[in-house]
Design an enzyme around this catalytic site. Structure first.
Site, PDB file in Angstrom:
ATOM      1  N   SER A 228       0.851  -1.184   0.000  1.00 12.97           N
ATOM      2  CA  SER A 228       0.000   0.000   0.000  1.00 12.97           C
ATOM      3  C   SER A 228       0.888   1.234   0.000  1.00 12.97           C
ATOM      4  O   SER A 228       2.099   1.154   0.246  1.00 12.97           O
ATOM      5  CB  SER A 228      -0.908   0.004   1.230  1.00 12.97           C
ATOM      6  OG  SER A 228      -0.129   0.209   2.404  1.00 12.97           O
ATOM      7  N   GLY A 278      -9.684  -5.558   3.352  1.00 10.38           N
ATOM      8  CA  GLY A 278      -9.560  -6.561   2.297  1.00 10.38           C
ATOM      9  C   GLY A 278      -9.416  -6.012   0.901  1.00 10.38           C
ATOM     10  O   GLY A 278      -9.303  -6.787  -0.057  1.00 10.38           O
ATOM     11  N   ALA A 279      -9.389  -4.680   0.747  1.00  9.65           N
ATOM     12  CA  ALA A 279      -9.261  -4.106  -0.593  1.00  9.65           C
ATOM     13  C   ALA A 279      -7.932  -4.493  -1.233  1.00  9.65           C
ATOM     14  O   ALA A 279      -7.878  -4.905  -2.391  1.00  9.65           O
ATOM     15  CB  ALA A 279      -9.399  -2.586  -0.527  1.00  9.65           C
ATOM     16  N   GLY A 280      -6.843  -4.361  -0.466  1.00  7.71           N
ATOM     17  CA  GLY A 280      -5.533  -4.707  -1.007  1.00  7.71           C
ATOM     18  C   GLY A 280      -5.398  -6.191  -1.289  1.00  7.71           C
ATOM     19  O   GLY A 280      -4.763  -6.591  -2.273  1.00  7.71           O
ATOM     20  N   ASP A 281      -5.996  -7.021  -0.431  1.00 10.63           N
ATOM     21  CA  ASP A 281      -5.971  -8.469  -0.651  1.00 10.63           C
ATOM     22  C   ASP A 281      -6.719  -8.822  -1.934  1.00 10.63           C
ATOM     23  O   ASP A 281      -6.249  -9.634  -2.740  1.00 10.63           O
ATOM     24  CB  ASP A 281      -6.620  -9.202   0.522  1.00 10.63           C
ATOM     25  CG  ASP A 281      -6.043  -8.785   1.862  1.00 10.63           C
ATOM     26  OD1 ASP A 281      -4.825  -8.554   1.931  1.00 10.63           O
ATOM     27  OD2 ASP A 281      -6.820  -8.675   2.833  1.00 10.63           O
ATOM     28  N   ASN A 305      -7.368  -3.593  -9.634  1.00 12.96           N
ATOM     29  CA  ASN A 305      -8.107  -2.399  -9.215  1.00 12.96           C
ATOM     30  C   ASN A 305      -9.612  -2.655  -9.190  1.00 12.96           C
ATOM     31  O   ASN A 305     -10.328  -2.185  -8.298  1.00 12.96           O
ATOM     32  CB  ASN A 305      -7.804  -1.238 -10.159  1.00 12.96           C
ATOM     33  CG  ASN A 305      -6.470  -0.580  -9.871  1.00 12.96           C
ATOM     34  OD1 ASN A 305      -5.824  -0.866  -8.864  1.00 12.96           O
ATOM     35  ND2 ASN A 305      -6.045   0.304 -10.756  1.00 12.96           N
TER      36      ASN A 305
END
Length: 397
Positions: A228, A278-281, A305
């Site tokens: 991130s 959990g967005a990055g996962d 994305n």
């Protein structure tokens, strides 16, 4: 949720049973071939533990959910990978694990340990987060056992994702993954997280410099490292990009890819943000799925994305609309006439292709439909306690 029966879960090995000497391993080898002959033979390996996540705002609990990067990652890979791609997940939980019947653990059962399930408290601020600033304070309350090298299956994999969240992926375990998998993708949080002492009521998550960790020496053998924007300074992008491709997610600005000799920016997608957990996962899993479909790294980041944005519209591990998934697969089938995995450990195409803009446009239309459906179906829910849904935003870092 009350704890579910865990009788069907395999028991973890004792620590003194899990030491695997490199010399012995090289003597006996591992099962399976070293190549990726065709898509019908592609199997991935996800390593990282399931967790209990407790969401708080204003001093009160506003949500309790299944957490852990492995849950979010397997959720996207199961949904978005091309036909013929399979998945193995190595995760550990305690007897108190409350989500054994949830979709991800039910498909990929964890190993049962004597220690309690890893648990995090995520405290959200009352003020909306900026595009780059952290929007929550994370504290580890309990930590389950580490994942040891001998916990991994004894066979070859096309690719692996190291997605620890609480220090459970040990350096020797990552090294074992590298030997088993043709290509390994790593989330920086598995490498640089440190935790204040829980005995003092702490357990607060902080970061350490990657170069100061035992993982640094393994970077040249890693294909992709995702971080991130908050984690990027600890990764040291300029140094790391000379060893592997580094992907930095930048919230509503999308993401950037850095490799030795080049870089690229990839545009974001609209999202109704309810819970950024959990967005990055989900981004990393979407990116891996894109590689499985045969996209270049920069094109695959579009799919990353997209799923990162889709993940933030629900609290906890999201349930994707089947029509949305069907639309995405149709877009990919049109863009890639025949899926041919680029996760082969040897050659990666980093630059954007000639179809990049058209692919972004098509996925953006699908993303807007998801946003419109979410706003129409859930104009006001308890999820609003976690994050405002009054305006469109894009995936957090």
């Amino acid at each position: 949720m009350a704890p579910s029966p865990a009788a069907a879960m395999p028991l973890a090995a004792e620590p003194d049973e899990v030491v695997v000497e490199v010399e012995e391993e090289e003597e006996r080898g591992v099962k399976g071939g070293g190549g990726v002959a065709g898509l019908d033979e592609v199997e991935g390996l996800v390593v990282g533990s399931y967790c209990h996540d407790v969401l708080l705002r204003g001093g009160r609990v506003v949500g309790e959910t299944l957490g852990g990067a492995a849950a979010f990652v397997s959720n996207v890979l199961d949904a978005a990978s091309p036909a013929g791609a399979s998945l193995a997940v190595v995760s550990k939980v305690g007897h108190d694990f409350a989500y054994a019947t949830a979709a991800a653990p039910a498909r990929h059962p964890p190993v049962l340990c004597a220690s309690p399930t890893t648990s995090f408290h995520a405290r959200f601020s009352d003020d909306a987060a900026s595009a780059h600033a952290p929007d929550r304070q994370l504290r580890r309350v309990h930590a389950c056992d580490p994942i040891y090298p001998a916990d991994l299956p004894d066979r070859r994999f096309a690719y692996g994702l190291a997605v620890g969240v609480a220090g459970e992926v040990l350096p020797e375990t990552l090294e074992r993954m590298i030997r088993l998998c043709r290509a390994v993708l790593v989330d920086a949080q598995a490498l640089i997280r440190a935790f204040d002492g829980e005995a003092k009521g702490g357990g607060a998550v902080r970061h350490v410099a990657l170069e100061a960790t035992p993982y640094a020496r393994l970077l040249p053998r890693v294909a992709f490292l995702k971080a991130s924007s908050e984690e990027a300074p600890y990764v040291g992008v300029e140094t790391a990009r000379r060893r592997c491709c580094v992907i930095v997610t930048e919230g509503r600005d999308g993401c950037r890819l850095y490799w030795d000799g080049g870089e690229a920016r990839v545009a974001p997608f609209p999202a109704v943000q309810v819970d950024p957990t959990g967005a990055g996962d989900s981004f990393l899993a979407g990116f891996a799925s894109g590689l499985l479909w045969g996209l270049s790294a920069t094109d695959a980041a579009l799919l990353g994305n997209f799923f990162g944005a889709a993940a933030v519209s629900q609290v906890g591990v999201p349930t994707f609309d089947p029509k949305m998934l069907q639309a995405v697969k149709q877009i990919l089938e049109k863009a890639v006439k025949r899926p041919c995995t680029h996760i082969n450990g040897n050659t990666f195409t980093f630059q954007r292709s000639s179809m990049h803009d058209e692919l972004h446009k098509s996925l953006q239309e699908a993303a807007m439909l998801v946003c419109e459906q979410k706003q129409a179906n859930s104009p006001a829910t308890d999820n609003g306690d976690v994050c405002s849904i009054n305006e469109l935003t894009s995936l957090p870092s």
